[in-house]
Design an enzyme around this catalytic site. Structure first.
Site, short mmCIF file in Angstrom:
data_model
loop_
_atom_site.label_atom_id
_atom_site.label_comp_id
_atom_site.label_asym_id
_atom_site.label_seq_id
_atom_site.Cartn_x
_atom_site.Cartn_y
_atom_site.Cartn_z
N GLY A 7 163.02 85.25 5.32
CA GLY A 7 161.92 86.11 5.75
C GLY A 7 162.44 87.28 6.58
O GLY A 7 161.70 87.87 7.37
N ALA A 9 163.00 90.22 5.86
CA ALA A 9 162.41 91.54 5.60
C ALA A 9 160.98 91.63 6.15
O ALA A 9 160.33 92.65 5.99
CB ALA A 9 162.39 91.81 4.09
N GLY A 10 160.53 90.56 6.78
CA GLY A 10 159.15 90.52 7.27
C GLY A 10 159.02 91.13 8.66
O GLY A 10 159.97 91.71 9.21
N PHE A 11 157.83 90.96 9.22
CA PHE A 11 157.51 91.57 10.52
C PHE A 11 158.43 91.06 11.63
O PHE A 11 159.20 91.83 12.23
CB PHE A 11 156.03 91.27 10.81
CG PHE A 11 155.58 91.54 12.21
CD1 PHE A 11 155.98 92.68 12.90
CD2 PHE A 11 154.72 90.64 12.84
CE1 PHE A 11 155.53 92.93 14.19
CE2 PHE A 11 154.26 90.88 14.12
CZ PHE A 11 154.68 92.01 14.81
N VAL A 57 162.15 81.09 -1.27
CA VAL A 57 162.74 79.96 -0.55
C VAL A 57 162.47 78.62 -1.26
O VAL A 57 163.13 77.62 -1.00
CB VAL A 57 162.24 79.97 0.93
CG1 VAL A 57 160.81 79.50 1.03
CG2 VAL A 57 163.16 79.18 1.84
N LEU A 76 162.18 82.01 8.86
CA LEU A 76 160.93 82.71 9.16
C LEU A 76 160.07 82.90 7.91
O LEU A 76 158.90 83.28 8.03
CB LEU A 76 161.23 84.10 9.75
CG LEU A 76 162.18 84.15 10.96
CD1 LEU A 76 162.47 85.60 11.33
CD2 LEU A 76 161.57 83.43 12.15
N TYR A 180 146.98 76.61 7.30
CA TYR A 180 148.20 77.22 7.83
C TYR A 180 148.76 76.37 8.97
O TYR A 180 149.97 76.08 9.02
CB TYR A 180 147.88 78.64 8.32
CG TYR A 180 148.99 79.26 9.11
CD1 TYR A 180 150.19 79.63 8.50
CD2 TYR A 180 148.86 79.47 10.48
CE1 TYR A 180 151.22 80.19 9.23
CE2 TYR A 180 149.88 80.04 11.22
CZ TYR A 180 151.06 80.39 10.59
OH TYR A 180 152.08 80.94 11.33
N ARG A 248 143.77 84.23 23.87
CA ARG A 248 145.02 84.18 23.15
C ARG A 248 146.11 84.70 24.09
O ARG A 248 145.83 85.32 25.10
CB ARG A 248 145.00 85.09 21.91
CG ARG A 248 144.04 84.66 20.80
CD ARG A 248 144.51 83.38 20.14
NE ARG A 248 143.74 83.04 18.94
CZ ARG A 248 142.57 82.40 18.96
NH1 ARG A 248 142.00 82.05 20.09
NH2 ARG A 248 141.97 82.11 17.83
C1 UD1 Z 1 147.48 83.93 14.92
C2 UD1 Z 1 148.28 84.18 13.66
C3 UD1 Z 1 148.98 82.94 13.24
C4 UD1 Z 1 149.81 82.43 14.42
C5 UD1 Z 1 148.91 82.21 15.62
C6 UD1 Z 1 149.73 81.76 16.82
C7 UD1 Z 1 147.54 85.81 12.00
C8 UD1 Z 1 146.55 86.13 10.94
N1 UD1 Z 1 147.39 84.61 12.59
O1 UD1 Z 1 146.41 83.04 14.68
O2 UD1 Z 1 149.83 83.22 12.14
O3 UD1 Z 1 150.44 81.25 14.07
O4 UD1 Z 1 148.28 83.43 15.95
O5 UD1 Z 1 148.93 81.63 17.95
O6 UD1 Z 1 148.40 86.59 12.32
N2 UD1 Z 1 139.02 88.02 15.35
C9 UD1 Z 1 138.09 88.98 15.69
N3 UD1 Z 1 137.87 90.00 14.81
C10 UD1 Z 1 138.54 90.12 13.63
C11 UD1 Z 1 139.48 89.12 13.28
C12 UD1 Z 1 139.70 88.08 14.18
O7 UD1 Z 1 137.47 88.93 16.75
O8 UD1 Z 1 138.29 91.08 12.88
C13 UD1 Z 1 139.26 86.91 16.30
C14 UD1 Z 1 139.17 85.54 15.65
O9 UD1 Z 1 137.86 85.07 15.67
C15 UD1 Z 1 140.11 84.72 16.53
C16 UD1 Z 1 141.10 85.73 17.08
O10 UD1 Z 1 140.57 87.01 16.79
O11 UD1 Z 1 139.39 84.17 17.59
C17 UD1 Z 1 142.49 85.66 16.57
O12 UD1 Z 1 142.51 85.70 15.18
P1 UD1 Z 1 143.83 85.86 14.27
O13 UD1 Z 1 144.74 86.89 14.79
O14 UD1 Z 1 143.37 86.01 12.87
O15 UD1 Z 1 144.49 84.42 14.27
P2 UD1 Z 1 144.96 83.29 15.27
O16 UD1 Z 1 144.15 82.09 14.99
O17 UD1 Z 1 145.01 83.72 16.69
#
Ligand code: UD1
Length: 344
Positions: A7, A9-11, A57, A76, A180, A248
């Protein structure tokens, strides 16, 4: 060290590869450049002095050649995000879990004994929280009917009362609540099975919400920071789900890369998990406001929409990483958001 980054080449991988090169490691990249992440061969440029294996992979037969001469692997390569719907479930299992088992089997064949694995905070589900009556409890799953009523906080499983937040440490039991999250938990189990059988070492990096330059945008698998940024760039208001109070820990990708490299360099024995967060939880609503201000875009709209697979709060204690690997986050939230608005 001679390190293979799957991974790469990813973010996160791009930042890890550059960080490794800066520290004098010899790096090879394994990446399939999958089309739901990479828009074509032009969206990624191979760094100089890096071998590149365009391999999925899951392609066990092809992995041996990529692993030849490597001392360590940073794994990754994965399908991230919540996915579109349940039709994504087999791909999470296949890419993340079958892929990891193929990699582990190949590492055993070739004799590569050090693994740093990208795991996630989502393995803890809702983690732990404090009930005024029952102490530390695992919050009950949020029911669809409760979310529809606007009851977003997961209740105490014993008395249904609201819970106060608590930071989870690495000993908190797994409780994955979407495909996931399950695939990440299972990756960790397989890696531990491999370590037991081979004597290899595993550092499982449980990443928080990673953001920063290069974050995946405009795909169904983009995280919330990318979704907000895309909206703001179109001149639209970010749509905050629920009431915006979801907590978060937004951690900068350069800090995540540094933690990953630190683990790859220093963790040599047994299986150890590390939470990787900035240590400062924020709400999704706060993040939307910070990004709107940094871009000069419209104020966020709190929509009351929700997604069943989302957990309410994910906040962890990353002090083990400080203590054992001497890692500290370097990018402050406001600086990271400002940078995101300029360059991502
Ligand atoms: C994210 C990652 C996941 C990682 C985890 C680690 C993504 C998509 N998910 O999950 O890979 O393992 O963090 O903690 O990168 N929300 C909004 N508006 C929107 C979209 C989402 O308010 O348009 C809110 C959702 O309701 C959620 C929060 O944002 O409460 C976070 O969402 P998101 O970034 O999708 O995923 P995580 O569950 O935090």
């Amino acid at each position: 060290m001679r390190i293979l980054v799957t991974g790469g080449a990813g973010f996160i991988g791009t930042h890890v590869v550059h960080g490794l090169l800066d520290r004098g490691h010899e790096v090879a990249i394994l990446d399939s450049l999958r089309p739901d992440v990479h828009r074509g061969p032009t969206d990624w440029r191979r760094p100089r002095d890096v071998a590149f294996h365009r391999i999925d992979v899951r392609d066990g037969a092809a992995l041996d050649a990529a692993l030849q001469g490597r001392e360590a692997v940073i794994h990754l390569a994965a399908k991230v995000g919540l996915g579109v719907d349940l039709s994504d479930m087999p791909d999470y299992a296949s890419t993340n879990d079958v892929g990891t088992t193929e990699l582990l089997a190949a590492m055993a064949r070739v004799g590569v004994g050090r693994l740093t694995l990208a795991s996630s905070m989502v393995v803890y589900g809702e983690g732990e929280a404090l009930c005024p009556e029952h102490g530390a409890v695992r919050p009950a799953p949020r029911l669809e009917a409760a979310l529809a009523r606007g009851d977003y906080e997961p209740p105490c499983p014993h008395c249904g009362r609201p819970l106060a937040p608590r930071l989870v440490d690495e000993a908190t039991p797994f409780d994955p609540r979407n495909a996931y999250a399950t695939s990440k938990a299972v990756q960790e189990y397989y890696a531990a099975n491999w370590a037991r059988a081979t004597g290899g070492s595993v550092a499982a990096m449980r990443y928080h919400n990673v953001y920063g330059p290069g974050l995946p945008k405009d795909t169904p698998y983009a995280g919330v920071a990318a979704i907000f940024l895309s909206a703001l760039r179109r001149g639209a208001a970010p749509t905050v789900y629920e009431d915006g109070g979801q907590r978060r820990d937004f951690v900068h990708v350069r800090d995540v890369a540094a933690a990953t490299i630190r683990a790859a360099e220093r963790h040599v024995e047994g299986v150890r998990a590390f939470n990787v967060g900035s240590g400062t939880p924020r709400t999704v609503g706060d993040m939307a406001v910070a990004l709107a201000q940094a871009t000069g875009g419209p104020e966020p709209v709190v929509s009351g929409r929700w997604r069943l697979g989302d957990v309410r709060h994910i906040t962890a204690d990353s002090s083990r990483l400080h203590r054992e690997l001497d890692w500290r986050p370097a990018v402050a939230f406001d600086d990271g958001m400002a940078e995101l608005s300029r360059v991502a």
